[in-house]
Scaffold this motif. Structure first.
Motif, PDB file in Angstrom:
ATOM      1  N   PRO A 194      17.103  -9.387 -20.033  1.00 46.36           N
ATOM      2  CA  PRO A 194      15.724  -8.893 -20.604  1.00 46.36           C
ATOM      3  C   PRO A 194      15.253  -9.580 -19.487  1.00 46.36           C
ATOM      4  O   PRO A 194      15.938 -10.101 -18.690  1.00 46.36           O
ATOM      5  CB  PRO A 194      15.340  -9.703 -21.998  1.00 46.36           C
ATOM      6  CG  PRO A 194      16.618 -10.441 -21.829  1.00 46.36           C
ATOM      7  CD  PRO A 194      17.710  -9.738 -21.328  1.00 46.36           C
ATOM      8  N   LYS A 195      14.191  -9.726 -18.993  1.00 46.18           N
ATOM      9  CA  LYS A 195      13.487  -9.679 -17.511  1.00 46.18           C
ATOM     10  C   LYS A 195      12.910 -10.824 -18.702  1.00 46.18           C
ATOM     11  O   LYS A 195      12.028 -11.212 -19.411  1.00 46.18           O
ATOM     12  CB  LYS A 195      11.890  -8.774 -17.107  1.00 46.18           C
ATOM     13  CG  LYS A 195      12.210  -7.502 -16.532  1.00 46.18           C
ATOM     14  CD  LYS A 195      11.295  -6.385 -16.439  1.00 46.18           C
ATOM     15  CE  LYS A 195      12.113  -5.417 -15.595  1.00 46.18           C
ATOM     16  NZ  LYS A 195      11.118  -4.404 -15.527  1.00 46.18           N
ATOM     17  N   GLN A 196      12.094 -11.474 -17.401  1.00 47.59           N
ATOM     18  CA  GLN A 196      11.930 -13.321 -17.464  1.00 47.59           C
ATOM     19  C   GLN A 196      10.250 -12.985 -17.933  1.00 47.59           C
ATOM     20  O   GLN A 196       9.291 -11.998 -17.517  1.00 47.59           O
ATOM     21  CB  GLN A 196      11.791 -14.145 -16.240  1.00 47.59           C
ATOM     22  CG  GLN A 196      12.499 -14.755 -15.932  1.00 47.59           C
ATOM     23  CD  GLN A 196      12.754 -16.154 -16.632  1.00 47.59           C
ATOM     24  OE1 GLN A 196      12.517 -16.667 -16.891  1.00 47.59           O
ATOM     25  NE2 GLN A 196      14.202 -15.676 -16.586  1.00 47.59           N
ATOM     26  N   ASN A 237       5.560 -18.742 -21.007  1.00 39.46           N
ATOM     27  CA  ASN A 237       6.455 -18.345 -20.264  1.00 39.46           C
ATOM     28  C   ASN A 237       7.533 -18.351 -20.463  1.00 39.46           C
ATOM     29  O   ASN A 237       7.626 -19.034 -21.736  1.00 39.46           O
ATOM     30  CB  ASN A 237       6.057 -18.935 -18.680  1.00 39.46           C
ATOM     31  CG  ASN A 237       5.579 -20.477 -18.838  1.00 39.46           C
ATOM     32  OD1 ASN A 237       6.574 -21.352 -18.593  1.00 39.46           O
ATOM     33  ND2 ASN A 237       4.895 -20.824 -18.140  1.00 39.46           N
ATOM     34  N   GLU A 238       8.675 -18.325 -20.426  1.00 42.36           N
ATOM     35  CA  GLU A 238       9.888 -18.794 -20.888  1.00 42.36           C
ATOM     36  C   GLU A 238      10.311 -19.981 -20.752  1.00 42.36           C
ATOM     37  O   GLU A 238      11.049 -20.490 -21.895  1.00 42.36           O
ATOM     38  CB  GLU A 238      10.959 -18.423 -19.205  1.00 42.36           C
ATOM     39  CG  GLU A 238      12.473 -17.623 -19.615  1.00 42.36           C
ATOM     40  CD  GLU A 238      12.179 -16.802 -20.361  1.00 42.36           C
ATOM     41  OE1 GLU A 238      13.600 -16.552 -21.895  1.00 42.36           O
ATOM     42  OE2 GLU A 238      11.316 -15.690 -20.665  1.00 42.36           O
ATOM     43  N   HIS A 261      13.254 -11.051 -25.461  1.00 37.19           N
ATOM     44  CA  HIS A 261      14.109  -9.459 -25.263  1.00 37.19           C
ATOM     45  C   HIS A 261      13.207  -7.995 -25.325  1.00 37.19           C
ATOM     46  O   HIS A 261      13.565  -7.041 -25.262  1.00 37.19           O
ATOM     47  CB  HIS A 261      14.789  -9.426 -26.257  1.00 37.19           C
ATOM     48  CG  HIS A 261      16.277  -9.971 -25.985  1.00 37.19           C
ATOM     49  ND1 HIS A 261      17.040  -9.449 -25.630  1.00 37.19           N
ATOM     50  CD2 HIS A 261      16.432 -10.639 -26.334  1.00 37.19           C
ATOM     51  CE1 HIS A 261      18.546 -10.003 -25.013  1.00 37.19           C
ATOM     52  NE2 HIS A 261      17.970 -11.444 -25.489  1.00 37.19           N
ATOM     53  N   GLY A 262      11.896  -8.737 -25.900  1.00 37.11           N
ATOM     54  CA  GLY A 262      10.459  -7.518 -25.738  1.00 37.11           C
ATOM     55  C   GLY A 262      10.368  -6.723 -27.313  1.00 37.11           C
ATOM     56  O   GLY A 262       9.936  -5.387 -27.265  1.00 37.11           O
ATOM     57  N   GLY A 263      11.648  -7.022 -27.860  1.00 43.42           N
ATOM     58  CA  GLY A 263      11.187  -6.767 -29.408  1.00 43.42           C
ATOM     59  C   GLY A 263      12.913  -7.157 -30.325  1.00 43.42           C
ATOM     60  O   GLY A 263      13.780  -7.135 -29.569  1.00 43.42           O
ATOM     61  N   VAL A 277      18.322  -6.052 -30.327  1.00 38.92           N
ATOM     62  CA  VAL A 277      19.938  -5.701 -30.886  1.00 38.92           C
ATOM     63  C   VAL A 277      20.681  -4.486 -30.518  1.00 38.92           C
ATOM     64  O   VAL A 277      22.187  -4.834 -30.001  1.00 38.92           O
ATOM     65  CB  VAL A 277      19.276  -4.728 -32.375  1.00 38.92           C
ATOM     66  CG1 VAL A 277      20.913  -4.529 -32.796  1.00 38.92           C
ATOM     67  CG2 VAL A 277      18.748  -5.738 -33.711  1.00 38.92           C
ATOM     68  N   LEU A 278      19.915  -3.907 -29.377  1.00 40.52           N
ATOM     69  CA  LEU A 278      20.619  -2.838 -28.315  1.00 40.52           C
ATOM     70  C   LEU A 278      21.702  -3.116 -27.764  1.00 40.52           C
ATOM     71  O   LEU A 278      23.051  -3.313 -27.161  1.00 40.52           O
ATOM     72  CB  LEU A 278      19.593  -1.942 -27.569  1.00 40.52           C
ATOM     73  CG  LEU A 278      19.696  -0.583 -26.961  1.00 40.52           C
ATOM     74  CD1 LEU A 278      21.235   0.106 -27.740  1.00 40.52           C
ATOM     75  CD2 LEU A 278      18.786  -0.138 -26.630  1.00 40.52           C
ATOM     76  N   ARG A 279      21.010  -4.653 -26.767  1.00 40.23           N
ATOM     77  CA  ARG A 279      21.809  -4.982 -25.774  1.00 40.23           C
ATOM     78  C   ARG A 279      23.146  -5.900 -26.929  1.00 40.23           C
ATOM     79  O   ARG A 279      23.635  -6.172 -25.866  1.00 40.23           O
ATOM     80  CB  ARG A 279      20.580  -6.257 -24.941  1.00 40.23           C
ATOM     81  CG  ARG A 279      19.492  -5.711 -24.411  1.00 40.23           C
ATOM     82  CD  ARG A 279      18.634  -6.600 -24.043  1.00 40.23           C
ATOM     83  NE  ARG A 279      17.844  -6.276 -22.974  1.00 40.23           N
ATOM     84  CZ  ARG A 279      16.214  -5.920 -22.965  1.00 40.23           C
ATOM     85  NH1 ARG A 279      15.658  -6.592 -23.434  1.00 40.23           N
ATOM     86  NH2 ARG A 279      15.709  -5.743 -21.814  1.00 40.23           N
ATOM     87  N   LYS A 280      22.704  -6.392 -27.893  1.00 41.88           N
ATOM     88  CA  LYS A 280      23.831  -7.384 -28.648  1.00 41.88           C
ATOM     89  C   LYS A 280      24.972  -6.170 -28.597  1.00 41.88           C
ATOM     90  O   LYS A 280      26.202  -6.469 -28.519  1.00 41.88           O
ATOM     91  CB  LYS A 280      23.548  -7.837 -30.052  1.00 41.88           C
ATOM     92  CG  LYS A 280      22.346  -8.930 -29.339  1.00 41.88           C
ATOM     93  CD  LYS A 280      23.390 -10.633 -28.943  1.00 41.88           C
ATOM     94  CE  LYS A 280      22.251 -11.237 -28.556  1.00 41.88           C
ATOM     95  NZ  LYS A 280      22.925 -12.417 -28.341  1.00 41.88           N
ATOM     96  N   LEU A 281      24.422  -5.172 -29.195  1.00 43.09           N
ATOM     97  CA  LEU A 281      25.791  -3.629 -28.997  1.00 43.09           C
ATOM     98  C   LEU A 281      26.168  -3.760 -28.191  1.00 43.09           C
ATOM     99  O   LEU A 281      27.760  -2.843 -28.100  1.00 43.09           O
ATOM    100  CB  LEU A 281      24.980  -2.894 -30.528  1.00 43.09           C
ATOM    101  CG  LEU A 281      24.705  -2.955 -31.788  1.00 43.09           C
ATOM    102  CD1 LEU A 281      23.920  -2.148 -32.093  1.00 43.09           C
ATOM    103  CD2 LEU A 281      25.705  -3.179 -32.685  1.00 43.09           C
ATOM    104  N   VAL A 282      25.430  -3.054 -27.604  1.00 45.06           N
ATOM    105  CA  VAL A 282      26.765  -2.712 -25.752  1.00 45.06           C
ATOM    106  C   VAL A 282      27.295  -4.106 -25.480  1.00 45.06           C
ATOM    107  O   VAL A 282      28.096  -3.259 -25.000  1.00 45.06           O
ATOM    108  CB  VAL A 282      24.899  -2.422 -24.947  1.00 45.06           C
ATOM    109  CG1 VAL A 282      25.793  -2.336 -23.671  1.00 45.06           C
ATOM    110  CG2 VAL A 282      24.246  -1.573 -25.545  1.00 45.06           C
ATOM    111  N   LYS A 283      26.750  -5.494 -25.541  1.00 42.42           N
ATOM    112  CA  LYS A 283      27.364  -6.256 -25.019  1.00 42.42           C
ATOM    113  C   LYS A 283      29.238  -6.724 -26.278  1.00 42.42           C
ATOM    114  O   LYS A 283      29.943  -7.170 -25.982  1.00 42.42           O
ATOM    115  CB  LYS A 283      27.769  -7.731 -24.837  1.00 42.42           C
ATOM    116  CG  LYS A 283      26.154  -7.133 -23.259  1.00 42.42           C
ATOM    117  CD  LYS A 283      25.474  -8.473 -23.645  1.00 42.42           C
ATOM    118  CE  LYS A 283      24.213  -7.753 -21.877  1.00 42.42           C
ATOM    119  NZ  LYS A 283      23.718  -9.596 -22.186  1.00 42.42           N
TER     120      LYS A 283
END
Length: 903
Positions: free
Chosen positions: A668-670, A852-853, A889-891, A896-902
């Motif tokens: 994800p972006k900052q 911000n972050e 993560h923007g949602g 979930v998608l990023r976690k499942l990819v990794k």
């Protein structure tokens, strides 16, 4: 919200509570289960039954990763911890969808598979890991209700209009695992869940555990009447649960509601639930569980309990829970569940301490003061004219109606000038002259929601119709009378009890089995009626048994909408007006010209109960639901290609590849501040998800209508926004498109706003589109209870696609706040006692929020700076640490998608 967890339902890691694992033998078969009594903690005996279900889930799924021993102890210490807003995990046993929300859920899963492949992952990881039941129930149209054999004609129209949606769903049933589709024509999701789908006790991998469910309809809570823990969530959250994620929730307070006494013979379960709703709204139960107890519970049928549980969203609770008791077991036998399964259910629940004995007097502890209701005090009631929780005693209805005409425009007012209140519109219909006035009933609908799972209420309507016909009473032919039962079983017991022909004679012909009038599928009024209403600007009325009587939801021309029991729906259809006192004014005249009062034809509760006892048989349920696995002829004729990845059709106006994941990157972006954002809308109190994302008809001159015409779709084929939820292009254009929305930036009621940089007035979508093309960020200002109503994920997806970055409101409805977070939209609340109005905000300012972050923390308060120099504080409603992660993560689904990819 969701916490990432293992893909294995009982975990790859060792469970520290393995010593609590026990065995249970039923009918010679042995099962394993995690025993709560084996924990040896005396606090268990004082826990509300609803909390015990959360505890069992935590114990069974404890892996010291997604669920820890600390989580278990936090739940065991519920009495101390509930007021502290402590976060706990919960893993529902299954997910249930209806098609209006199910289609976009399957669209998202298909799009996630595409993204998974693009990011180098395995698309097969995008697969439901728990049972998912999807009931196609939202396509019933009332516009053919007056023709003979209406149901058959409606099914034909339904398949013609919705072919692309049905084809897509059938593809989903072949592409995804653990995915059951209940085909169209079977019934409404809540009633099918109650009568057939609910397991009560799950059996998986040799283990038994309590059934629990999250559903993409806010009235999923109807299943609480059966003792199953469950509630409504947004489609995005449901999708994440399907993919194996654990819900992260705040440990809820549990409000105890004691019932005693017995209902009078002239009241229905609807009257009871409207009374309970009024009491609970006054108490304030948002975000809390409500658990019913007391000797009065035993006097209620399970259908009565389900009616009360169904309206939990209306009284604001997460659940309205009735623990399992002998009435539950009786109902399972009545609805034809296998005898061996029923014995297994009862044995397990008794062993677990989850079986309730209301006579024992051993009541659990509850949060704060217990509510108390003497059932004998309940009176016949309606609610309305614009909200389901505004109860009106039947005896006061005429007086209340007069007040509503006089009151300024609001939830209880129409602002009709005195000199206009007696206006009459005369018209000719089918060769006869008729007249309409303010309060004239033009729609009377027995709809498949709160009441049609209640045989006593339904049979009561049939008996009233019988008595009316025998007296010679009739319904005026221009009144749109419709019947959409919640399941085919209703028709069976109507026929068995002999009331079908009487309902037919009054115009209550079965239009179909599923969601109809209260979702906006009313169809058009006859032209003569529509013109009469328009010519005199009349406040026409609808009376319906569904609990979504929001303004402009039932029909754009019908401003007064009252929720009532099925018998009262028939009564008001006969009366032809809501401006009547049934005690002093006859409902009509008999064959001999003598006045007939409502009391003369009203069936008693005892008469209805006796008729139900004689008519309702377990074999009816077995016969009806045995056909679901077989499917209907039309459903079976649908042919689809069995592929892992969906072949998107660019020309389709029903199913479209959404943009949510097309640009998702592996990391994800900052988080960036919201800078110089313009206000897209400045809204008031009680903005519902219907205001934000309507489900009903699509206006020809609306942005969505113009889009469809540009694609060559004729007006007659527009269908509804609900049916088009698989197409983001249409839904983005339909966001804030409700014709009754009040936006303070413009002077007229309707779906327009001001494009602030130039001062131009235009449709909301057009303004949002212009802001995005100019690179402007936008926010929405709102009042109290923003996002009330249905658990509609498009009410968050739509604003996301319109570029909205933040909603600042006085308060949020539970599910909608969660949906906003799920789409990466920041929910902020004004400080207590403050609002846009008290702060002098017009909505024409620009807004900067330095999020911000580094400052994304729980309980954070941000300074909002405006271009006029005004500053104010707003509290973040990112309520858990996990929600903060989703926002970064923007949602949810991106997370979930990023976690499942990794993984």
């Amino acid at each position: 919200m969701i916490r990432f967890t293992s893909r294995f339902r009982f975990g790859a890691r060792a469970n520290p509570y393995i010593k609590a694992q026990k065995t249970l033998k039923v009918d010679g078969k042995e099962y394993k289960f995690f025993s709560l009594p084996a924990l040896g903690d005396s606090k268990l005996n004082h826990l509300p039954y609803s909390i015990r279900v959360l505890l069992e889930s935590a114990v069974r799924n404890c892996d010291e990763f997604a669920v820890t021993q600390k989580d278990v102890q936090n739940i065991l210490n519920w009495e101390t911890n509930a007021p502290k807003q402590i976060e706990i995990p919960f893993k529902p046993a299954r997910v249930i969808l209806q098609d209006f929300t199910g289609v976009p859920a399957v669209v998202d899963l298909a799009a996630m598979r595409d993204a998974m492949k693009r990011l180098g992952g395995d698309p097969q990881k995008i697969n439901p890991l728990c049972p998912v039941d999807l009931v196609i129930d939202h396509s019933v149209q009332a516009d053919v209700s007056r023709v003979p054999r209406a149901y058959e004609e409606n099914e034909k129209i339904e398949f013609s209009r919705n072919y692309e949606r049905f084809e897509f769903l059938k593809w989903g049933s072949t592409a995804f695992k653990n995915f059951l589709i209940v085909p169209p024509g079977s019934g409404i999701v809540h009633q099918v869940n109650l009568e057939y789908l609910a397991r009560v006790v799950m059996e998986e991998q040799g283990y038994l555990f309590p059934d629990s469910v999250v559903g993409t309809d806010s009235h999923t809570t109807m299943i609480n009447g059966l003792g199953v823990t469950g509630w409504g969530v947004g489609g995005i959250e449901a999708e994440a649960v399907m993919l194996g994620q654990t819900i992260s929730m705040v440990l809820p307070e549990v409000v105890g509601f004691r019932l005693h006494g017995k209902l009078p013979s002239n009241v229905t379960a609807t009257d009871l639930v409207l009374t309970c709703t009024q009491m609970l709204r006054k108490r304030g139960v948002v975000g809390k569980f409500v658990e019913f107890f007391g000797p009065g519970v035993e006097t209620l049928s399970l259908a009565d309990r389900a009616t009360i549980a169904n309206m939990a969203p209306e009284y604001g609770a997460t659940m309205g829970y009735f623990p399992i008791d002998h009435k539950t077991i009786d109902y399972l036998n009545l609805t034809g569940r296998p005898e061996t399964k029923v014995r297994q259910i009862e044995a397990y629940l008794r062993e677990q301490g989850l079986f309730r004995d209301y006579k024992s007097g051993n009541d659990p502890h509850f949060s704060g003061e217990v509510l108390d209701l003497d059932l004998a005090s309940v009176q016949p009631s309606l609610s309305g004219p614009k909200r389901p929780h505004d109860r009106v005693p039947l005896a006061e209805m005429k007086k209340d109606w007069a007040s509503c005409l006089n009151n300024k425009v609001g939830f209880k007012g129409f602002g009709i000038p005195q000199e206009k209140q007696a206006d009459v519109a005369e018209f000719t219909y089918q060769g006869q002259k008729y007249s309409l006035q303010h309060g004239s009933v033009v729609i009377a609908a027995i709809t498949s929601c709160t009441n049609t799972s209640n045989p006593e209420s339904m049979i009561g309507a049939g008996l009233l119709a019988k008595n009316a016909i025998e007296k010679g009473l009739k319904v005026k032919p221009y009144i749109k009378t419709t019947l959409s039962p919640g399941s085919n079983v209703v028709t069976k017991y109507f026929e068995e009890s002999g009331v079908s022909k009487y309902l037919d004679q009054l115009g209550f012909t079965t239009a179909g089995y599923g969601c109809m009038t209260c979702i906006g599928n009313t169809g058009e009024l006859d032209n003569e009626v529509a013109e009469a209403i328009k010519n005199k600007d009349l406040v026409a009325a609808a009376v319906l048994s569904g609990n979504r009587n929001f303004e402009a939801r039932i029909h754009q021309q019908v401003r007064a909408n009252y929720l009532a029991s099925p018998p009262l729906v028939v009564a008001y259809a006969l009366a032809g007006t809501v401006n009547i006192d049934f005690d002093t004014t006859p409902i009509g005249t008999d064959k001999n010209g003598k006045p007939v009062f409502l009391k003369d034809i009203w069936p008693s509760r005892e008469q209805s109960s006796k008729a139900v006892e004689q008519a309702l048989k377990p074999q009816m349920f077995r016969d009806i639901y045995s056909r679901i696995a077989q499917g209907t002829e039309r459903w079976n004729q649908l042919k689809v290609n069995k592929t892992d990845l969906y072949q998107w059709k660019p020309e389709s106006t029903y199913i479209h590849n959404p943009p949510f994941f097309q640009t998702t990157e592996l990391n994800p972006k900052q988080v960036q501040p919201i800078k110089n954002a313009y206000c897209l809308l400045n809204l008031g109190d009680f903005i519902t998800t219907d205001h934000i994302s309507p489900a009903g008809s699509i206006a020809e001159n609306s942005p969505a209508g113009r889009y469809l015409k540009s694609k060559g779709v004729a007006k007659k084929d527009f269908n509804t926004y609900g049916a088009r939820r698989g197409n983001d292009e249409i839904m983005a254009r339909g966001t804030f498109a409700n014709t009754r929305i009040i936006n303070k930036l413009v002077s007229k009621v309707g779906p327009q706003t001001v494009y602030v940089p130039t001062g131009e007035v235009m449709d909301v979508f057009d303004a949002a589109d212009k802001h995005m093309k100019e690179g402007n960020q936008t926010i929405v200002l709102a009042g109290q209870e923003y996002g009330s109503g249905s658990s509609r994920d498009w009410a968050a997806k739509g604003p996301y696609l319109q570029g909205v970055k933040c909603v600042i409101a006085q308060s949020f409805e539970r599910i909608h706040r969660s949906n906003l977070v799920g789409m990466g939209i920041l929910p902020l609340e004004f400080l207590k006692g403050e609002s846009a109005d008290t702060l002098g905000l017009t909505g024409k300012e620009q807004f900067t929020i330095n999020v911000n972050e580094s400052n994304l923390t729980l309980g954070q308060t941000y300074t909002v700076e405006t271009s006029t120099g005004k500053k104010f504080q707003a509290k973040s409603r990112l309520d858990t640490e996990v929600e903060i992660e989703y926002y970064k993560h923007g949602g949810i689904l991106q997370y979930v998608l990023r976690k499942l990819v990794k993984a």
